[in-house]
Design an enzyme around this catalytic site. Structure first.
Site, short mmCIF file in Angstrom:
data_model
loop_
_atom_site.label_atom_id
_atom_site.label_comp_id
_atom_site.label_asym_id
_atom_site.label_seq_id
_atom_site.Cartn_x
_atom_site.Cartn_y
_atom_site.Cartn_z
N GLU A 151 66.10 57.17 67.72
CA GLU A 151 66.01 57.06 66.26
C GLU A 151 67.38 56.76 65.68
O GLU A 151 68.35 57.48 65.91
CB GLU A 151 65.49 58.37 65.65
CG GLU A 151 65.40 58.29 64.14
CD GLU A 151 65.08 59.65 63.51
OE1 GLU A 151 64.51 60.49 64.20
OE2 GLU A 151 65.43 59.83 62.33
N SER A 204 65.89 56.41 59.32
CA SER A 204 64.67 56.99 58.80
C SER A 204 64.63 56.58 57.33
O SER A 204 65.55 56.87 56.59
CB SER A 204 64.77 58.50 58.95
OG SER A 204 63.51 59.10 58.87
N ARG A 238 73.83 56.56 67.34
CA ARG A 238 72.76 55.95 68.16
C ARG A 238 72.97 54.45 68.29
O ARG A 238 72.64 53.84 69.30
CB ARG A 238 71.41 56.24 67.53
CG ARG A 238 71.15 57.71 67.25
CD ARG A 238 70.69 58.44 68.48
NE ARG A 238 70.63 59.89 68.33
CZ ARG A 238 69.71 60.55 67.63
NH1 ARG A 238 68.77 59.88 66.99
NH2 ARG A 238 69.73 61.86 67.55
N ARG A 261 75.53 68.42 61.22
CA ARG A 261 74.28 69.13 61.47
C ARG A 261 74.47 70.14 62.59
O ARG A 261 75.00 69.81 63.65
CB ARG A 261 73.17 68.14 61.85
CG ARG A 261 72.94 67.13 60.73
CD ARG A 261 71.79 66.20 61.01
NE ARG A 261 71.67 65.26 59.88
CZ ARG A 261 70.75 64.31 59.79
NH1 ARG A 261 69.87 64.16 60.76
NH2 ARG A 261 70.73 63.52 58.74
N ARG A 288 72.75 63.65 70.81
CA ARG A 288 72.56 64.66 69.77
C ARG A 288 73.92 65.27 69.47
O ARG A 288 74.51 65.93 70.31
CB ARG A 288 71.59 65.74 70.23
CG ARG A 288 71.22 66.73 69.14
CD ARG A 288 70.09 67.63 69.58
NE ARG A 288 68.86 66.88 69.82
CZ ARG A 288 67.99 66.55 68.86
NH1 ARG A 288 68.21 66.88 67.61
NH2 ARG A 288 66.91 65.87 69.15
#
Length: 429
Positions: free
Chosen positions: A354, A357, A397, A267, A282
């Site tokens: 997070e 999801s 994470r 990403r 991140r």
RNA sequence: GGAAGGGUGGCAGAGUUGGUCGAUUGCGCCGGUCUUGAAAACCGGAGAUGGGCAACCAUCCGUGGGUUCGAAUCCUACCCCUUCCGCCA
């Protein structure tokens, strides 16, 4: 992609739903194109019918050696008009599709309306005993994962940056082993305990696949693209796995099908520099085990619940503190109708991160990617499947949570029990 | 990178002197007969998408463009797949 019929029947509902999602696709532009499209179709189909009928006459006349020149001249005019209308129809169609692709999925009625993350609903949390009071000892304040990684020589962010730039983590020594163990443990758990089938997908995909799951056209600036080959690096294994069945009609027996697969995820995170960029928080490349389901429409919400359960099971086995959120409309992603986020606790950050999801896309992706199934029984027409997916989970994470929650006062890391058979060691440091 | 072959309905696989070809056939599928039940056999049915949404009509034979009154069938560009050769992991 939404069913155009839903727009025709209840434009106000869709308009409101688009607003609730903070999206700005235009319902009216789509409806306008749809009306124009149908007008053209009526006219052009009439002309085509004439042409077809008269062409038959011409064929017959010719066979009987009679004169057909008059009719041929007549049809030449009709054909020209058809060509004009077909051209216009193509433009209108393209515009309609484009407009439809810019409209987000509509949230399920159980999703709370809200503008941003503050309106998300915390449903439950789970805190294992061994992590309680971990940062309450003034003699031994907790270290964050970056510091732990450096001290124990298991994460080398500096050299990762030298190789590729910041955001490309480099795991070394026991850190590399731990990462690999984590991936294998999660895969095995889902395969053996939760009935998923394993896939190992390509990490680059073509444009059609990106449209199929909804990353394109909206998210193009967030993805790495190989321009020479017109291929994209996948941001999640959801893309290749969901697109496995693009343009296919599945047998009844194939629905439901559960897939589980590992991939690296890429990403660009364009525009998000400056916030939470430390270490793993991140990154541009991370590892993830992804869960994807193809199910019958009437079961998709039950399937969403069990999907979340599968993810929670991994965290419980690993004994990592987590909480489950139901995202509000404004925070639910473009293609999703309902999303649960699962966040793990970072004692060093004092924040939830997070890690997963889980979403039900209903038929939104299936419609875009044209994934259908044929129900059994007479007169059965192909129907769109419902697709779901969830991270099961993202290791970056998770690694933060493991390192920080399992640190000992003397700066070592205990390897969570279920990972020990995979690592071959019980302690780091 | 070089060479050859091919892309047709859920699958397999026919169909090129352009004119009832949406397309023969087989498998699979659905209904029925037979059977205690199933299989086999036999009979019948059924493509998808779009428009009215009932009859019906239109479109779809990799994709786009062209020729023609009319194209799965002719021309053209592009995409994809398979096989072989070369190179490399």
């Amino acid at each position: 992609m939404l069913d155009i019929k839903r727009l025709r029947e209840a434009p106000d509902v869709i308009r409101q739903a688009v607003r609730n999602k903070n999206e700005k696709g235009s319902v009216d532009a789509v409806l306008e194109a749809d009306t124009r499209r149908r007008d053209i179709i009526v006219e052009v189909e009439q002309l085509k019918n004439t042409r077809n009928v008269v062409s038959q006459d011409i064929a017959r006349l010719k066979k009987e050696k009679q004169d057909a020149d008059g009719k041929i001249a007549e049809m030449k005019i009709v054909s020209d008009r058809i060509k004009e209308l077909d051209e216009e129809l193509r433009d209108v169609d393209a515009g309609l599709r484009e407009g439809l692709l810019m409209l987000p999925n509509i949230c399920h009625e159980s999703v709370p309306v809200g503008g941003s993350a503050v309106d998300n609903l915390e449903l439950r949390s789970w805190i294992p005993e061994h992590t309680m009071g971990i940062n309450e000892d003034p003699e031994h304040p907790v270290l964050d994962h970056v510091e732990l990684g450096r001290k124990l020589d298991i994460l080398d962010f500096d050299r990762g940056a030298k190789l590729s730039g910041s955001g490309f983590p480099l795991y070394v020594n026991q850190g590399a082993t731990l990462e690999r163990a984590l991936i294998n443990f999660m895969l095995d758990t889902h395969l053996r305990e939760h009935g998923y089938r394993e896939v190992f997908p390509p990490f680059v995909v073509n444009t059609e696949s990106m449209y199929g799951t909804g990353q394109l056209p909206k998210m193009s600036e967030d993805m790495y693209r190989c321009a020479d080959d017109d291929l994209y690096l996948i941001p999640t294994a959801e893309v290749p796995i969901t697109n496995m069945y693009r343009d296919e009609i599945l047998d009844e027996a194939q629905v439901p099908t559960y897939f589980c697969g590992y991939s690296a995820c890429f990403r660009r995170e364009a525009g998000s520099y400056g916030k939470q960029t430390k270490g793993f928080l991140r990154v541009h490349q991370f590892n993830k085990v992804e869960l994807v389901k193809f199910v019958r429409p009437e079961h998709s919400y039950d399937e969403l619940e069990s999907l979340v359960g599968n993810v929670e099971r991994v965290l419980q086995l690993l004994e990592i503190p987590y909480r489950v959120l139901l995202l509000c409309t404004g925070d639910t992603s473009f293609s999703s109708a309902k999303t649960y986020d699962i966040e793990v606790w970072s004692p060093a950050e004092g924040a939830w991160l997070e890690a997963s999801s889980c979403s039900n896309f209903e038929d939104y992706q299936a419609r875009r990617a044209n994934i259908r199934f044929r129900p059994e029984g007479q007169g059965s027409k192909p129907q769109f499947v419902h697709t779901l997916n969830g991270s099961g989970l993202a290791t970056s994470r998770l690694m933060v949570a493991i390192l920080e929650n399992y640190q000992t006062p003397d700066g070592k890391i205990i390897v969570p029990k279920p990972l020990q058979p995979y690592t071959g060691f019980a302690m780091i440091g």
